[in-house]
Write a protein that holds these residues in place. Structure first.
Motif, PDB file in Angstrom:
ATOM      1  N   THR A 113     -41.274  -3.157  15.632  1.00 29.27           N
ATOM      2  CA  THR A 113     -42.696  -3.469  15.717  1.00 29.27           C
ATOM      3  C   THR A 113     -43.366  -3.315  14.362  1.00 29.27           C
ATOM      4  O   THR A 113     -44.183  -4.156  13.953  1.00 29.27           O
ATOM      5  N   ILE A 114     -43.042  -2.253  13.654  1.00 23.86           N
ATOM      6  CA  ILE A 114     -43.622  -2.029  12.325  1.00 23.86           C
ATOM      7  C   ILE A 114     -43.213  -3.146  11.371  1.00 23.86           C
ATOM      8  O   ILE A 114     -44.030  -3.653  10.588  1.00 23.86           O
ATOM      9  N   GLY A 115     -41.949  -3.567  11.423  1.00 27.37           N
ATOM     10  CA  GLY A 115     -41.478  -4.635  10.561  1.00 27.37           C
ATOM     11  C   GLY A 115     -42.183  -5.948  10.825  1.00 27.37           C
ATOM     12  O   GLY A 115     -42.587  -6.668   9.900  1.00 27.37           O
ATOM     13  N   LEU A 116     -42.354  -6.297  12.100  1.00 25.35           N
ATOM     14  CA  LEU A 116     -43.071  -7.523  12.452  1.00 25.35           C
ATOM     15  C   LEU A 116     -44.524  -7.459  11.986  1.00 25.35           C
ATOM     16  O   LEU A 116     -45.086  -8.455  11.513  1.00 25.35           O
ATOM     17  N   SER A 117     -45.131  -6.277  12.099  1.00 20.74           N
ATOM     18  CA  SER A 117     -46.506  -6.103  11.632  1.00 20.74           C
ATOM     19  C   SER A 117     -46.603  -6.327  10.133  1.00 20.74           C
ATOM     20  O   SER A 117     -47.519  -7.012   9.651  1.00 20.74           O
ATOM     21  N   ASN A 118     -45.669  -5.766   9.394  1.00 21.03           N
ATOM     22  CA  ASN A 118     -45.696  -5.918   7.942  1.00 21.03           C
ATOM     23  C   ASN A 118     -45.548  -7.379   7.522  1.00 21.03           C
ATOM     24  O   ASN A 118     -46.178  -7.831   6.570  1.00 21.03           O
ATOM     25  N   HIS A 119     -44.709  -8.140   8.229  1.00 17.43           N
ATOM     26  CA  HIS A 119     -44.535  -9.555   7.898  1.00 17.43           C
ATOM     27  C   HIS A 119     -45.840 -10.326   8.058  1.00 17.43           C
ATOM     28  O   HIS A 119     -46.190 -11.166   7.224  1.00 17.43           O
ATOM     29  N   VAL A 120     -46.551 -10.050   9.133  1.00 22.01           N
ATOM     30  CA  VAL A 120     -47.839 -10.720   9.333  1.00 22.01           C
ATOM     31  C   VAL A 120     -48.807 -10.343   8.219  1.00 22.01           C
ATOM     32  O   VAL A 120     -49.484 -11.200   7.634  1.00 22.01           O
ATOM     33  N   LEU A 121     -48.877  -9.052   7.911  1.00 19.50           N
ATOM     34  CA  LEU A 121     -49.827  -8.580   6.904  1.00 19.50           C
ATOM     35  C   LEU A 121     -49.569  -9.191   5.529  1.00 19.50           C
ATOM     36  O   LEU A 121     -50.502  -9.364   4.739  1.00 19.50           O
ATOM     37  N   GLU A 122     -48.331  -9.545   5.253  1.00 19.16           N
ATOM     38  CA  GLU A 122     -47.977 -10.108   3.951  1.00 19.16           C
ATOM     39  C   GLU A 122     -48.178 -11.619   3.867  1.00 19.16           C
ATOM     40  O   GLU A 122     -47.986 -12.214   2.799  1.00 19.16           O
ATOM     41  N   ASN A 123     -48.591 -12.225   4.978  1.00 16.56           N
ATOM     42  CA  ASN A 123     -48.709 -13.686   4.995  1.00 16.56           C
ATOM     43  C   ASN A 123     -50.069 -14.159   5.485  1.00 16.56           C
ATOM     44  O   ASN A 123     -50.209 -15.289   5.953  1.00 16.56           O
ATOM     45  N   LEU A 124     -51.079 -13.328   5.325  1.00 13.70           N
ATOM     46  CA  LEU A 124     -52.411 -13.678   5.797  1.00 13.70           C
ATOM     47  C   LEU A 124     -53.124 -14.671   4.881  1.00 13.70           C
ATOM     48  O   LEU A 124     -54.137 -15.255   5.276  1.00 13.70           O
ATOM     49  N   ALA A 125     -52.598 -14.874   3.678  1.00 18.35           N
ATOM     50  CA  ALA A 125     -53.268 -15.768   2.730  1.00 18.35           C
ATOM     51  C   ALA A 125     -53.342 -17.204   3.241  1.00 18.35           C
ATOM     52  O   ALA A 125     -54.204 -17.985   2.796  1.00 18.35           O
ATOM     53  N   VAL A 126     -52.452 -17.583   4.162  1.00 14.23           N
ATOM     54  CA  VAL A 126     -52.468 -18.963   4.662  1.00 14.23           C
ATOM     55  C   VAL A 126     -53.553 -19.179   5.709  1.00 14.23           C
ATOM     56  O   VAL A 126     -53.773 -20.306   6.142  1.00 14.23           O
ATOM     57  N   VAL A 127     -54.231 -18.102   6.133  1.00 15.33           N
ATOM     58  CA  VAL A 127     -55.301 -18.217   7.129  1.00 15.33           C
ATOM     59  C   VAL A 127     -56.612 -18.450   6.390  1.00 15.33           C
ATOM     60  O   VAL A 127     -57.116 -17.571   5.689  1.00 15.33           O
ATOM     61  N   ASP A 128     -57.188 -19.632   6.542  1.00 16.07           N
ATOM     62  CA  ASP A 128     -58.393 -20.006   5.799  1.00 16.07           C
ATOM     63  C   ASP A 128     -59.655 -19.344   6.351  1.00 16.07           C
ATOM     64  O   ASP A 128     -60.576 -19.032   5.605  1.00 16.07           O
ATOM     65  N   ASP A 129     -59.686 -19.121   7.652  1.00 15.29           N
ATOM     66  CA  ASP A 129     -60.862 -18.528   8.287  1.00 15.29           C
ATOM     67  C   ASP A 129     -60.881 -17.026   7.996  1.00 15.29           C
ATOM     68  O   ASP A 129     -59.995 -16.282   8.439  1.00 15.29           O
ATOM     69  N   ILE A 130     -61.892 -16.568   7.271  1.00 15.04           N
ATOM     70  CA  ILE A 130     -61.947 -15.163   6.844  1.00 15.04           C
ATOM     71  C   ILE A 130     -62.003 -14.228   8.041  1.00 15.04           C
ATOM     72  O   ILE A 130     -61.325 -13.197   8.082  1.00 15.04           O
ATOM     73  N   ASP A 131     -62.820 -14.565   9.021  1.00 13.06           N
ATOM     74  CA  ASP A 131     -62.950 -13.694  10.203  1.00 13.06           C
ATOM     75  C   ASP A 131     -61.652 -13.645  10.994  1.00 13.06           C
ATOM     76  O   ASP A 131     -61.258 -12.576  11.501  1.00 13.06           O
TER      77      ASP A 131
END
Length: 495
Positions: A113-131
């Protein structure tokens, strides 16, 4: 969110399916397909977030073994031989060792679970909507903190992983102190509390809200236990209690009705869906009586999490929580009544083994207000009218008399009364062991349990007799495979 989870089951299978059994912890769950290649747009990040939620199923599968079974609430069935279900019995009797399969599997599942969380956190730049990016970050940090919070309470100092690392680096990890772990837990939960939405649309029910983060933050602060943290816990828990819109349902049994899930009392739950989708709950089968065939639930039971004698004597005869939480008898297919305790809280109607629809509740309003009462007691050196009233609200919902003056006259009297009420209210929800750890009463309570429960003192079954435990045994051993892969990792004292 049940429909939402179903839609991405195949994607999650890809995400979690490329794991290396040789890695000490699952730090790169999509390394074989490439994190950058997968997380290329907002939709794929969203799927990654849902993958974190789905990973809770694996962690939840064994959580009762390392929590509830180690408390005075439940025990392994003593109908089995001494050689049956040994890993369960080791944890039940506090004679576990670093090779215990559940000590290892819960550790692995938590780091997945921690590993999957870290992967998401490292790839948030592709999300254009700030909120939306802030929401996804809040969800990932909430779920990472939830896993780390349980790990540090169960194992003590653990690996604190906040970024993806390769297998070579993983083999050189060092355990962080409990204090360092709480810094990350509280920071993650504070971010989630400040950035998650208060609610979602009907198609996304089950995602973590601001209030889910607040409930977990309050508990983490209270558990960390410093004066500053406990003062902050009271503020956060009061906000959740008064601003979330959550409330006590009129009837206790309605809280757990699988036709009434995510009701006005539920703040966060691990979601399950029946129908052979790979998302069904196994707990009805794990907890129901052996050799009951289909008389109790479809497919019979394994009788692995049996209510103790103490649970049978805990409730007043008119307390509705007792029969909602566990049964004391069942009628077999021949019409014979079998006098036997079993957890019935997660039973429902379903048609395939290990495929019940019942959610597992992680936090609910009753937990928040009883934690708030605890924080008030800690901060003031004793209860006030507000704290007493919060406990009375829970008692009155169950049709029980309010607290007496003897139960509220001192800090410690109230602490014991609150401990008992939490035991009644949250039976078999995996709270009891964590409560005993937080209040510092685990050794005292468990040694009294082992000294007085007949099952642990049966002269005809000396192999099941249980000795008093020591403080070091309140922590689980670090899994042996971690130490084999990285000999510099220190084992917990006593193991």
């Amino acid at each position: 969110m049940k429909n939402y989870i179903i839609k991405i089951t195949a994607v999650v299978a890809i995400i979690v399916g490329f794991q290396s059994c040789d890695d000490p912890i699952d730090l790169q769950p999509i390394s074989d397909i490439g994190a950058d290649g997968f997380y290329s747009n907002t939709n794929e990040v969203n799927l990654g977030v849902i993958g974190i939620y789905n990973s809770l199923h694996l962690k939840q599968l064994d959580e009762w073994v390392v929590t509830e079974l180690r408390s005075d609430n439940t025990q392994l069935s003593f109908d089995n031989s001494v050689n049956a279900n040994v890993p369960y019995r080791q944890l039940d009797r506090f004679v576990s060792n670093p090779l215990n399969e559940f000590t290892a599997s819960y550790w692995r599942a938590s780091y997945k679970t921690i590993g999957l969380s870290n992967h998401v956190l490292e790839n948030l730049a592709v999300v254009d909507d700030i909120d939306l990016a802030a929401q996804y970050e809040g969800e990932a940090r909430f779920l990472r903190a939830h896993s780390l919070f349980n790990l540090v309470r169960l194992y003590g100092g653990v690996f604190v992983i906040t970024e993806s690392i390769d297998a070579a680096d993983a083999r050189n990890l060092e355990r962080k102190s409990i204090e360092e772990a709480y810094e990350v837990i509280i920071e993650d939960l504070e971010f989630a509390y400040e950035n998650l939405p208060e609610e979602y649309g009907s198609s996304e029910v089950g995602r973590a809200t601001k209030w889910a983060a607040g409930a977990e933050l309050g508990k983490a602060l209270l558990t960390e236990g410093s004066a500053t943290s406990v003062a902050r816990a009271e503020i956060v828990l009061r906000d959740v209690a008064t601003l979330s819109g959550k409330m006590l349902l009129d009837n206790y049994e309605d809280v757990f009705d699988f036709n009434n899930e995510y009701n006005d009392e539920i703040i966060f739950a691990v979601r399950y869906q029946s129908g052979l989708l790979g998302l069904g709950s196994p707990f009805a089968n794990l907890f129901s009586p052996l050799q009951s065939e289909n008389a109790v639930i479809f497919g019979g039971g394994d009788e692995l999490n049996v209510p103790t004698e103490g649970m049978e004597t805990l409730y007043a005869t008119n307390d509705p929580r007792a029969r909602t939480n566990f049964a004391v008898s069942w009628v077999d297919n021949s019409g014979n009544t079998n006098i036997e305790r079993f957890v019935s809280k997660y039973n429902s109607t379903f048609s395939n083994v290990d495929d019940a629809p019942n959610d597992w509740v992680i936090s609910r309003y009753a937990d928040v207000i009883l934690l708030l009462a605890e924080a008030i007691n800690e901060n003031n050196g004793g209860p006030n009218t507000e704290a007493i009233g919060l406990v009375d609200d829970v008692k009155l919902r169950a049709g029980q008399p309010v607290l007496t003056s003897a139960q509220t006259s001192t800090y410690f009297d109230f602490k014991l009364a609150l401990e008992e009420e939490r035991r009644k209210e949250f039976a078999f929800e995996n709270h009891r062991w964590f409560d005993l750890l937080r209040t510092g009463r685990a050794v005292t309570v468990m040694n009294n349990h082992f000294a007085t429960d007949f099952q642990y003192n049966d002269p005809n079954e000396p192999a099941f007799n249980t000795q008093p435990i020591q403080q070091f045994q309140t922590l689980l051993p670090i899994p042996q495979y971690e130490i084999d892969l990285n000999p510099s990792v220190a084992q917990n004292v006593g193991y």
